[in-house]
Every structure is written in structure tokens, then in C-alpha cells.
Design an enzyme around this catalytic site. Structure first.
Site, PDB file in Angstrom:
ATOM      1  N   SER A  74      -3.229  31.515 -20.903  1.00 55.33           N
ATOM      2  CA  SER A  74      -2.193  32.011 -21.814  1.00 55.33           C
ATOM      3  C   SER A  74      -1.189  30.892 -22.131  1.00 55.33           C
ATOM      4  O   SER A  74      -0.731  30.202 -21.223  1.00 55.33           O
ATOM      5  CB  SER A  74      -1.488  33.195 -21.133  1.00 55.33           C
ATOM      6  OG  SER A  74      -0.552  33.797 -21.995  1.00 55.33           O
TER       7      SER A  74
ATOM      8  N   ASP B 213       4.585  21.954 -14.181  1.00 58.73           N
ATOM      9  CA  ASP B 213       3.986  22.087 -15.507  1.00 58.73           C
ATOM     10  C   ASP B 213       4.548  23.275 -16.282  1.00 58.73           C
ATOM     11  O   ASP B 213       4.610  23.241 -17.514  1.00 58.73           O
ATOM     12  CB  ASP B 213       2.468  22.250 -15.350  1.00 58.73           C
ATOM     13  CG  ASP B 213       1.714  21.749 -16.565  1.00 58.73           C
ATOM     14  OD1 ASP B 213       2.038  20.654 -17.055  1.00 58.73           O
ATOM     15  OD2 ASP B 213       0.819  22.450 -17.025  1.00 58.73           O
TER      16      ASP B 213
ATOM     17  N   CYS C 107       1.971  28.580 -22.823  1.00 57.60           N
ATOM     18  CA  CYS C 107       3.385  28.535 -22.445  1.00 57.60           C
ATOM     19  C   CYS C 107       4.256  28.599 -23.708  1.00 57.60           C
ATOM     20  O   CYS C 107       3.752  28.567 -24.832  1.00 57.60           O
ATOM     21  CB  CYS C 107       3.685  27.249 -21.668  1.00 57.60           C
ATOM     22  SG  CYS C 107       3.808  25.795 -22.714  1.00 57.60           S
TER      23      CYS C 107
ATOM     24  N   CYS D 151       3.620  25.581 -26.140  1.00 63.46           N
ATOM     25  CA  CYS D 151       2.344  25.640 -26.859  1.00 63.46           C
ATOM     26  C   CYS D 151       2.328  26.817 -27.827  1.00 63.46           C
ATOM     27  O   CYS D 151       1.739  26.736 -28.914  1.00 63.46           O
ATOM     28  CB  CYS D 151       1.191  25.680 -25.866  1.00 63.46           C
ATOM     29  SG  CYS D 151       1.117  24.140 -24.896  1.00 63.46           S
TER      30      CYS D 151
ATOM     31  N   ASN E 236      -4.592  19.281 -20.459  1.00 65.26           N
ATOM     32  CA  ASN E 236      -3.296  18.911 -19.890  1.00 65.26           C
ATOM     33  C   ASN E 236      -3.354  17.482 -19.341  1.00 65.26           C
ATOM     34  O   ASN E 236      -4.312  17.118 -18.666  1.00 65.26           O
ATOM     35  CB  ASN E 236      -2.974  19.910 -18.773  1.00 65.26           C
ATOM     36  CG  ASN E 236      -1.576  19.734 -18.232  1.00 65.26           C
ATOM     37  OD1 ASN E 236      -1.251  18.713 -17.638  1.00 65.26           O
ATOM     38  ND2 ASN E 236      -0.731  20.723 -18.423  1.00 65.26           N
TER      39      ASN E 236
ATOM     40  N   GLU F  55      -3.075  22.765 -25.166  1.00 62.77           N
ATOM     41  CA  GLU F  55      -3.003  23.076 -26.592  1.00 62.77           C
ATOM     42  C   GLU F  55      -2.352  21.932 -27.387  1.00 62.77           C
ATOM     43  O   GLU F  55      -2.812  21.588 -28.486  1.00 62.77           O
ATOM     44  CB  GLU F  55      -2.195  24.370 -26.814  1.00 62.77           C
ATOM     45  CG  GLU F  55      -2.750  25.587 -26.061  1.00 62.77           C
ATOM     46  CD  GLU F  55      -2.152  25.746 -24.657  1.00 62.77           C
ATOM     47  OE1 GLU F  55      -1.877  24.726 -23.984  1.00 62.77           O
ATOM     48  OE2 GLU F  55      -1.957  26.899 -24.243  1.00 62.77           O
TER      49      GLU F  55
ATOM     50  N   HIS G  76       0.220  19.445 -22.819  1.00 63.28           N
ATOM     51  CA  HIS G  76      -0.494  20.581 -22.264  1.00 63.28           C
ATOM     52  C   HIS G  76      -1.871  20.618 -22.947  1.00 63.28           C
ATOM     53  O   HIS G  76      -2.184  19.757 -23.775  1.00 63.28           O
ATOM     54  CB  HIS G  76       0.292  21.859 -22.536  1.00 63.28           C
ATOM     55  CG  HIS G  76       1.410  22.090 -21.562  1.00 63.28           C
ATOM     56  ND1 HIS G  76       2.066  23.285 -21.448  1.00 63.28           N
ATOM     57  CD2 HIS G  76       1.957  21.260 -20.642  1.00 63.28           C
ATOM     58  CE1 HIS G  76       2.988  23.192 -20.501  1.00 63.28           C
ATOM     59  NE2 HIS G  76       2.950  21.980 -20.002  1.00 63.28           N
TER      60      HIS G  76
HETATM   61 CA   LIG Z   1      -1.453  24.463 -21.359  1.00 68.40          CA
HETATM   62 ZN   LIG Z   2       1.746  24.739 -22.812  1.00 70.08          ZN
END
Ligand SMILES: [Ca+2]
Ligand SMILES: [Zn+2]
Ligand SMILES: [Ca+2]
Ligand SMILES: [Zn+2]
Lengths: 183, 183
Positions: free
Chosen positions: B107, B172, B109, B112, B69, B82, B80
Site C-alpha cells: 500500500s 522508511d 505511503c 507515493c 525502494n 513507486e 520508494h
Molecule cells: Ca514504497
Molecule cells: Zn512511498
């Protein structure tokens, strides 16, 4: 700002990517990362960058950010029109996105659909969805208002790009051959 | 590469964001945009950047890219863990993602989740989902294999970050108060 005005900004962004060959958006990008020098003017111009543009407008009609696809310009897999508009809007608290509208020249892909959901964007206004249909159904299912304007200018610009650079377009939507929808 | 090894890279990325205060990833970022000068060493260190990391590994076990991130470091709403791993993987044709696995410390979002769907990533391996549950159900619905490792190290690092910087964390994930899931 009404929907025609919002889409007009998204279209300008899309056209900028095609007409200006990438240099201006790289300059803007580098300026955004402070402390970074101006790019060399001898840098080669990029030709035929993916021409999808977007504009994020808040509930009061203020433009939060605008941007276009920068796959070619930045070698980036994550800078689509909508995500570039979010990037250019900077860091914002959740409340800034309340009631906002994302204008985009083309139906949003899964990533951009998810980005709109992450930030709770209220409306997504789409220039056209004949060349590609992304996550419209999922946006609606998650409570986002979706408006498709079926705009001739957006469609014509996208037709031209896909015809000229099918390889870049396929890469951009993560497919090996042209498809109209992944859903 | 097995799942433990993949997650270990994602965890290193997450910890780098916390421990190194952002400078190294900004340098890496600027180097990625060619023609751009080194950042000033007088630039202030960033404290407590969002510590979520990810690694993208292809079907042969090759690391395509890793990242974390960069909300604080780049002032970015779209980087982020990912999406940074996807950015750092560069431009790739669709077939490069076939059978690939995205390792992420938390996990994913909605954004992502959508990014993984866009590129047809086959598996998403998640360090923990106690601090946040993102688009796991939607990934499964769209045919992606989801594995949750419930890793103590990932959870402990995330607990610490959320406790120390709840405002950055809320920003975020696009919420005004802490939530465990938006779905
Ligand atoms: Ca993330
Ligand atoms: Zn994300
Ligand atoms: Ca786009
Ligand atoms: Zn997109």
C-alpha cells in the site's frame, strides 16, 4: 532560524537552478553517490531548469538539507524542490523531522505535500501560491501548519520561468495546459 | 498487461532489492546519470534493503518504468518503490500517464500516494495492505481506482523484511515504532 531566513535559502536554491544551468547540482548529486567519478566538464549546460527551491530546517533551527527541482538536470520526475531537500537531508530517523519546517518557494504539489506528510514535517512555509496552489488544504487537514509569505521575489522568478518554459513547467506539474490548481 | 502480470514485475523489483543486495540498482542508477563512471566493484554489498517494488504501465499496457525502494542503496529518503518507478520512467509529458496503472507490492505511503496524484495515474494496484495501509482512502477520494490483490507472496516477503530490519522499515515510513497506518 526565522521564516525569512529559511525562505532565503529556498530562494537561493531556486535561483541556482536558473542561473547556474544545472551543472553544479549534478556535481553535488554525483558526489552524494559515493564511488562515482566527477561529471565531464564538457557536458552541455542545461538552460532554464525549473526554478523551485526548498530548505528543510529542524526544530532547533539547523538546516537538514536544501535542494531544487532537477527535472531537467537529472531527467527526473521525482526531484522537485521539496523532495530534493529531503534527498539531500539523507537518511534520518523519524525523530529528526519532529517539529521541522519545510521552506519552499512555491506551494507544494501533491507529491511534495505527501512527502512532508510521510515524514511528519510540522510546518510548511511557502514563498508564493499565486502561480500554483498545491496541497495546502490537505496539509492543514492532516495537522500541518501552513504559512504563505506571498513573497515578491519568489513570484517574480516563477513568473519568468513559466513565461519562458511553459512546456517544462506543465510537465513538472503533470498537466497538458497551464493550471493554477489541480484540486 | 493484466493485473497479475503487472504485480509480478513489481514483485520481481521487490525481491531484487532483497536478493541482490543493492549493487545492481546502484549500477542502473549511475548509468541513468550520463557521463558517470561505473561504480567500484569493491563497494560493499548492501544487506536487507527495503523490499518494496513497483511498476508503472500505460493505458496501452506498455511498461513505462519499474523500480524499488533505494533507501539503503542510495541513502535516499525519497526513492520508494513507486517513486523509483516514476524516476525510471524518465521525463514524460502529462498525457503519457493518462489511463496508466501503478503496481506496487505494498500500500502506497503518503509521498507515493501524492506522486500518483501529481501525475494523474488512473489506477493503483496494490499487492498487499496488511503490513501497512497508506493513502488508499485519499486516492479514492481524488478519483483514483484502487485495487488490493492481497497477494501472499508480497505479504510474505514484506513480513520477512520487517521482522529482520524493523529499524530500516520504521525509518522508511517515518515512524519511531512500527505502525500499520498513519491515517
Ligand atoms: Ca514504497
Ligand atoms: Zn512511498
Ligand atoms: Ca517543487
Ligand atoms: Zn512537488
Amino acid at each position: 532560524m526565522d521564516d525569512a531566513a529559511g525562505l532565503a535559502i529556498a530562494f537561493e536554491e531556486a535561483q541556482a537552478s536558473y542561473d547556474e544551468g544545472g551543472i553544479p547540482c549534478v556535481k553535488k548529486w554525483k558526489t552524494a553517490v559515493d564511488g562515482c567519478a566527477e561529471p565531464s566538464l564538457t557536458r552541455p549546460r542545461f538552460l532554464l531548469c525549473t526554478q523551485i527551491g526548498a530548505a528543510l530546517v529542524d526544530s532547533s533551527g539547523k538546516l537538514l538539507g536544501r535542494g531544487h527541482n532537477m527535472r531537467v538536470q537529472l531527467g527526473s520526475a521525482i526531484h522537485h524542490g521539496e523532495t530534493s531537500a529531503l534527498f539531500n537531508s539523507g537518511r534520518l530517523p523519524a525523530k529528526a523531522y519532529k517539529g521541522s519546517t519545510m521552506y519552499t518557494t512555491l506551494s507544494p504539489c501533491d507529491m511534495c505535500t505527501g512527502a512532508c506528510l510521510l515524514y511528519g514535517i510540522a510546518r510548511v512555509v511557502i514563498g508564493e501560491n499565486r502561480n500554483f496552489i498545491g496541497g495546502e488544504a490537505y496539509l492543514k487537514q492532516r495537522g500541518v501548519e501552513v504559512v504563505v509569505l506571498d513573497d515578491d521575489k519568489c513570484r517574480t522568478l516563477m513568473d519568468k520561468f513559466i513565461a519562458e518554459k511553459p512546456d517544462v513547467w506543465n510537465e513538472d506539474i503533470g498537466v497538458e495546459e497551464r493550471v493554477y490548481s489541480k484540486e
